[in-house]
Motif scaffolding. Structure first.
Motif, mmCIF file in Angstrom:
data_model
loop_
_atom_site.group_PDB
_atom_site.id
_atom_site.type_symbol
_atom_site.label_atom_id
_atom_site.label_comp_id
_atom_site.label_asym_id
_atom_site.label_seq_id
_atom_site.Cartn_x
_atom_site.Cartn_y
_atom_site.Cartn_z
ATOM 1 N N ALA A 95 0.632 -1.325 -0.064
ATOM 2 C CA ALA A 95 0.150 0.047 -0.033
ATOM 3 C C ALA A 95 0.864 1.215 0.078
ATOM 4 O O ALA A 95 0.517 2.425 -0.273
ATOM 5 N N ARG A 96 2.214 1.168 -0.170
ATOM 6 C CA ARG A 96 2.851 2.410 0.248
ATOM 7 C C ARG A 96 2.956 3.488 -0.997
ATOM 8 O O ARG A 96 2.588 4.805 -0.554
ATOM 9 N N PRO A 97 2.761 2.964 -2.261
ATOM 10 C CA PRO A 97 2.705 4.197 -3.336
ATOM 11 C C PRO A 97 1.112 4.757 -3.149
ATOM 12 O O PRO A 97 1.059 5.965 -3.265
ATOM 13 N N ARG A 98 0.314 3.948 -2.780
ATOM 14 C CA ARG A 98 -1.166 4.538 -2.625
ATOM 15 C C ARG A 98 -1.205 5.509 -1.457
ATOM 16 O O ARG A 98 -1.600 6.702 -1.474
ATOM 17 N N ASP A 99 -0.575 5.115 -0.454
ATOM 18 C CA ASP A 99 -0.625 5.918 0.868
ATOM 19 C C ASP A 99 0.145 7.212 0.776
ATOM 20 O O ASP A 99 -0.168 8.137 1.163
ATOM 21 N N TYR A 100 1.271 6.981 0.002
ATOM 22 C CA TYR A 100 2.152 8.216 -0.323
ATOM 23 C C TYR A 100 1.749 8.791 -0.995
ATOM 24 O O TYR A 100 1.570 10.451 -0.779
ATOM 25 N N ALA A 102 -1.483 9.634 -1.583
ATOM 26 C CA ALA A 102 -2.984 10.451 -0.814
ATOM 27 C C ALA A 102 -2.307 11.349 0.057
ATOM 28 O O ALA A 102 -2.843 12.293 0.373
ATOM 29 N N LYS A 103 -1.155 11.231 0.946
ATOM 30 C CA LYS A 103 -0.534 12.221 1.757
ATOM 31 C C LYS A 103 -0.049 13.316 0.939
ATOM 32 O O LYS A 103 -0.356 14.228 1.625
#
Length: 272
Positions: A95-100, A102-103
């Motif tokens: 999920a890191r790319p998606r979370d990054y 989004a933030k």
């Protein structure tokens, strides 16, 4: 009554994976054609887009798209030889790319372009994305392991604590430990056994810079869940340093050793 095998693939963390262990597991799946395969999260590592690398040189050292190309090719190798259902549960690294995004770039996040199912082409590879706590067998739920707080240093005990909270047997990755921890609860006729099943990892520890040469209480391997009509039995499989393992009396990916237990043959130097 027939029993069906589910193979549970733990934390691969491409490109930090143990190439031989993964190759041997893919061969096992292709050879035995289990009823189903569950990838239980952190298939990808995605080191750069994370809070750990933000503001450091590491933030610019890797390429999410190029890394995804390699991960997608690895999944393609699995799909090429396996015709059954493959399911995937997102881990915190996946999920890191998606979370990054989004933030730090929320205006771009709605496209879904950096969701793991898009990056790894689940549609093209016919892979189903599962939500955490999905029931995968009678009395069993799956999770990656980061969804509920609390970690134990004792293999199997993190999953056992989740099983108590959920009142279901739990299979999970995340801890890089490979063990089963049962707990019997209830009284009289209501007594039943809940299992916490942690399915190990398939990383090459030498590629994990954060270990810095130290020793972690990790166990390389994967999981098998033997599923019947009313219950399921957990069966951990442990991999050796050379990436080989034994299932039902058959060794997959064995490298010869001498009488002193040392690796010999053309892969001896890299295996040792």
């Amino acid at each position: 009554m027939s029993v069906e095998e589910m193979v549970i693939i733990p934390d691969v963390q491409y490109p930090l994976h143990d190439t031989r262990a993964v190759r041997n597991l893919w061969n096992y799946i292709k050879t035995t054609q289990p009823a189903s395969v569950l990838i239980i999260g952190d298939f990808m590592d995605y080191t750069a887009p994370s809070r750990w690398s933000k503001g450091t040189r590491a933030e610019f050292e890797t390429d999410v798209m190029r890394e995804s190309d390699g991960g997608r090719a690895l999944l393609g190798d699995l799909r090429d030889g396996y015709t059954g259902p493959i399911r995937f549960m997102e881990g915190n690294h996946d999920a890191r790319p998606r979370d990054y995004l989004a933030k730090y770039a929320p205006a771009l996040a709605a496209s879904g372009a950096f969701h793991v199912e898009t990056l790894l082409d689940f549609e093209g590879l016919d892979i189903e994305l599962l939500q955490p706590f999905t029931e995968i067998a009678p009395g069993w739920v799956a999770m990656h392991g980061h969804e509920l707080k609390g970690l134990s240093q004792i293999p199997g005990r993190t999953a056992a604590s989740k099983a108590r909270k959920l009142d279901r047997s739990v299979v999970m990755g995340h801890t890089h430990k490979c063990a089963v921890s049962p707990e019997t609860v209830g009284l009289g006729k209501d007594r039943r056994t809940l299992y916490g099943f942690e399915v190990g990892h398939l990383m090459d520890e030498s590629k994990a810079q954060y270990l810095a040469g130290g020793v972690a209480n990790w166990q390389k391997g994967f999981g098998r869940l033997l599923v019947g009509q009313y219950s399921a039995a957990p069966a951990p499989v442990y991999a050796e340093r050379d990436g080989s393992f034994v299932v039902d009396g058959e060794r997959y990916g064995a490298i010869k050793r001498n009488s002193r237990g040392h690796f010999i043959g053309k892969e001896a130097r890299s295996a040792a």
